[in-house]
Design an enzyme around this catalytic site. Sequence first.
Site, mmCIF file in Angstrom:
data_model
loop_
_atom_site.group_PDB
_atom_site.id
_atom_site.type_symbol
_atom_site.label_atom_id
_atom_site.label_comp_id
_atom_site.label_asym_id
_atom_site.label_seq_id
_atom_site.Cartn_x
_atom_site.Cartn_y
_atom_site.Cartn_z
ATOM 1 N N ILE A 12 34.637 31.787 45.620
ATOM 2 C CA ILE A 12 35.942 32.225 46.127
ATOM 3 C C ILE A 12 36.390 33.506 45.405
ATOM 4 C CG2 ILE A 12 38.383 31.564 46.295
ATOM 5 C CD1 ILE A 12 37.346 28.585 46.474
ATOM 6 N N ASP A 42 34.704 35.231 28.476
ATOM 7 C CA ASP A 42 34.881 33.781 28.479
ATOM 8 C C ASP A 42 36.373 33.520 28.369
ATOM 9 O OD1 ASP A 42 35.090 31.091 28.027
ATOM 10 O OD2 ASP A 42 33.575 31.002 26.454
ATOM 11 N N SER A 120 43.641 23.472 43.229
ATOM 12 C CA SER A 120 42.772 22.722 44.158
ATOM 13 C C SER A 120 43.622 21.752 44.971
ATOM 14 C CB SER A 120 41.735 21.918 43.363
ATOM 15 O OG SER A 120 41.016 21.069 44.238
ATOM 16 N N TYR A 133 39.133 16.496 36.454
ATOM 17 C CA TYR A 133 39.316 17.690 37.295
ATOM 18 C C TYR A 133 40.672 17.611 38.013
ATOM 19 C CZ TYR A 133 38.350 21.197 40.928
ATOM 20 O OH TYR A 133 38.413 22.292 41.765
ATOM 21 N N LYS A 137 43.809 20.156 37.594
ATOM 22 C CA LYS A 137 44.318 20.970 38.702
ATOM 23 C C LYS A 137 45.792 20.659 38.988
ATOM 24 C CE LYS A 137 40.753 23.592 39.594
ATOM 25 N NZ LYS A 137 40.850 25.053 39.416
ATOM 26 N N VAL A 166 35.000 24.250 49.861
ATOM 27 C CA VAL A 166 34.344 25.516 50.211
ATOM 28 C C VAL A 166 32.944 25.446 49.604
ATOM 29 C CG1 VAL A 166 34.387 28.023 49.944
ATOM 30 C CG2 VAL A 166 36.552 26.760 50.111
ATOM 31 N N THR A 168 30.297 26.414 47.593
ATOM 32 C CA THR A 168 30.026 27.342 46.482
ATOM 33 C C THR A 168 29.152 26.597 45.468
ATOM 34 O OG1 THR A 168 31.870 26.577 45.138
ATOM 35 C CG2 THR A 168 32.364 28.345 46.710
HETATM 36 N N1 LIG Z 1 34.620 25.352 46.057
HETATM 37 C C1 LIG Z 1 35.517 24.411 46.283
HETATM 38 O O1 LIG Z 1 35.313 23.514 47.118
HETATM 39 C C2 LIG Z 1 36.832 24.438 45.550
HETATM 40 C C3 LIG Z 1 37.806 23.522 45.958
HETATM 41 C C4 LIG Z 1 39.023 23.517 45.287
HETATM 42 C C5 LIG Z 1 39.258 24.390 44.260
HETATM 43 N N2 LIG Z 1 38.284 25.281 43.892
HETATM 44 C C6 LIG Z 1 38.609 26.179 42.778
HETATM 45 O O2 LIG Z 1 38.358 27.517 43.148
HETATM 46 C C7 LIG Z 1 38.006 28.267 41.986
HETATM 47 C C8 LIG Z 1 36.719 29.037 42.250
HETATM 48 O O3 LIG Z 1 35.667 28.084 42.423
HETATM 49 P P1 LIG Z 1 34.337 28.350 43.260
HETATM 50 O O4 LIG Z 1 34.133 27.170 44.106
HETATM 51 O O5 LIG Z 1 34.383 29.707 43.840
HETATM 52 O O6 LIG Z 1 33.259 28.206 42.078
HETATM 53 P P2 LIG Z 1 32.045 29.100 41.592
HETATM 54 O O7 LIG Z 1 31.240 28.211 40.742
HETATM 55 O O8 LIG Z 1 31.391 29.781 42.760
HETATM 56 O O9 LIG Z 1 32.769 30.224 40.711
HETATM 57 C C9 LIG Z 1 33.421 29.921 39.502
HETATM 58 C C10 LIG Z 1 33.312 31.139 38.622
HETATM 59 O O10 LIG Z 1 34.060 30.887 37.409
HETATM 60 C C11 LIG Z 1 33.326 31.426 36.348
HETATM 61 N N3 LIG Z 1 33.690 30.768 35.091
HETATM 62 C C12 LIG Z 1 33.550 29.464 34.765
HETATM 63 N N4 LIG Z 1 33.942 29.258 33.497
HETATM 64 C C13 LIG Z 1 34.343 30.459 33.016
HETATM 65 C C14 LIG Z 1 34.828 30.903 31.763
HETATM 66 N N5 LIG Z 1 34.964 30.050 30.734
HETATM 67 N N6 LIG Z 1 35.144 32.210 31.611
HETATM 68 C C15 LIG Z 1 34.986 33.089 32.639
HETATM 69 N N7 LIG Z 1 34.508 32.725 33.846
HETATM 70 C C16 LIG Z 1 34.187 31.424 34.028
HETATM 71 C C17 LIG Z 1 31.854 31.152 36.708
HETATM 72 O O11 LIG Z 1 30.965 31.972 35.964
HETATM 73 C C18 LIG Z 1 31.849 31.455 38.196
HETATM 74 O O12 LIG Z 1 31.540 32.800 38.462
HETATM 75 C C19 LIG Z 1 37.895 27.269 40.842
HETATM 76 O O13 LIG Z 1 39.082 27.283 40.078
HETATM 77 C C20 LIG Z 1 37.741 25.945 41.563
HETATM 78 O O14 LIG Z 1 38.193 24.859 40.780
HETATM 79 C C21 LIG Z 1 37.075 25.321 44.500
#
Ligand SMILES: NC(=O)c1ccc[n+]([C@@H]2O[C@H](COP(=O)([O-])OP(=O)(O)OC[C@H]3O[C@@H](n4cnc5c(N)ncnc54)[C@H](O)[C@@H]3O)[C@@H](O)[C@H]2O)c1
Length: 230
Positions: A12, A42, A120, A133, A137, A166, A168
């Site tokens: 995302i 980080d 989330s 989690y 959230k 989504v 990912t």
């Molecule tokens: N994909 C889903 O279904 C979904 C649903 C609800 C919420 N979300 C939220 O959306 C957001 C993005 O998730 P996504 O699905 O795109 O995941 P993703 O795994 O594709 O991307 C997450 C990114 O966060 C980075 N990251 C993790 N820990 C880190 C740290 N300590 N410092 C810097 N960067 C860090 C990772 O390197 C990665 O690039 C998250 O907060 C996730 O909880 C995702």
Amino acid sequence: MTAVVTGGASGIGAAVVARLRAAGTDVVVADLHPVAGADPVDVTDAASVRALASRLAGRQVELLVHCAGTVAVGAVDTPSEQADEDWDRAFAVNVKAVWTVSRALLPLMGEGAAIVVVASAAGLRPIAEMAAYVASKSAAVGLARSMALDLAPRGIRVNCVCPGLVDTPMARAAQRGRSPAARDAVAARQGYLVGRDGTADELAEAIVLAGTNGYLTGSTIAVDGGRSLH
Ligand SMILES: NC(=O)c1ccc[n+]([C@@H]2O[C@H](COP(=O)([O-])OP(=O)(O)OC[C@H]3O[C@@H](n4cnc5c(N)ncnc54)[C@H](O)[C@@H]3O)[C@@H](O)[C@H]2O)c1
């Protein structure tokens, strides 16, 4: 306009970066695994966050998007040696980093700037076997609302976007860790009024809107195919 997107290297966050760049925005990606030679950040490490703020010194940050996130799979009674560690990691990335990165970058943000916290739909309506989690959230939703209240006198808007499913790397990792019953419930998209996953770009569209619409603040926007209605 300068925007900072944590977690902008994947999923995302990467879609948010692509949308902002397509609109001509200068985007700084703050990610553990950045692309294109950017410095890794980080968000859970105070020195790393300070270094990010130093690199940005002298610039005006108009938009900060907190997209970095981590998933923790397990119910409160799931036998696991790493359950406490998972809890701490979930809160470190999904909650505390929103606090520390915002505090570090606020001196670079003036009137008219905006923050978007990506929480989330699970923070609005729990998913089974994801207690840490879900709790993290829910906390992120509360933190975003508090920040909206506190930063309003400075003319800074804060909104929270709550994605549904989504596809990912994170969503795939969560699915691998679930029990067969919980995995089947997710695979069946139980509770989703729109019977499919969202796309990263549909989320990015809402996140950019939350960051740019001048009359939106303190809002919690579920972009989740209707899942949180139930
Ligand atoms: N994909 C889903 O279904 C979904 C649903 C609800 C919420 N979300 C939220 O959306 C957001 C993005 O998730 P996504 O699905 O795109 O995941 P993703 O795994 O594709 O991307 C997450 C990114 O966060 C980075 N990251 C993790 N820990 C880190 C740290 N300590 N410092 C810097 N960067 C860090 C990772 O390197 C990665 O690039 C998250 O907060 C996730 O909880 C995702």
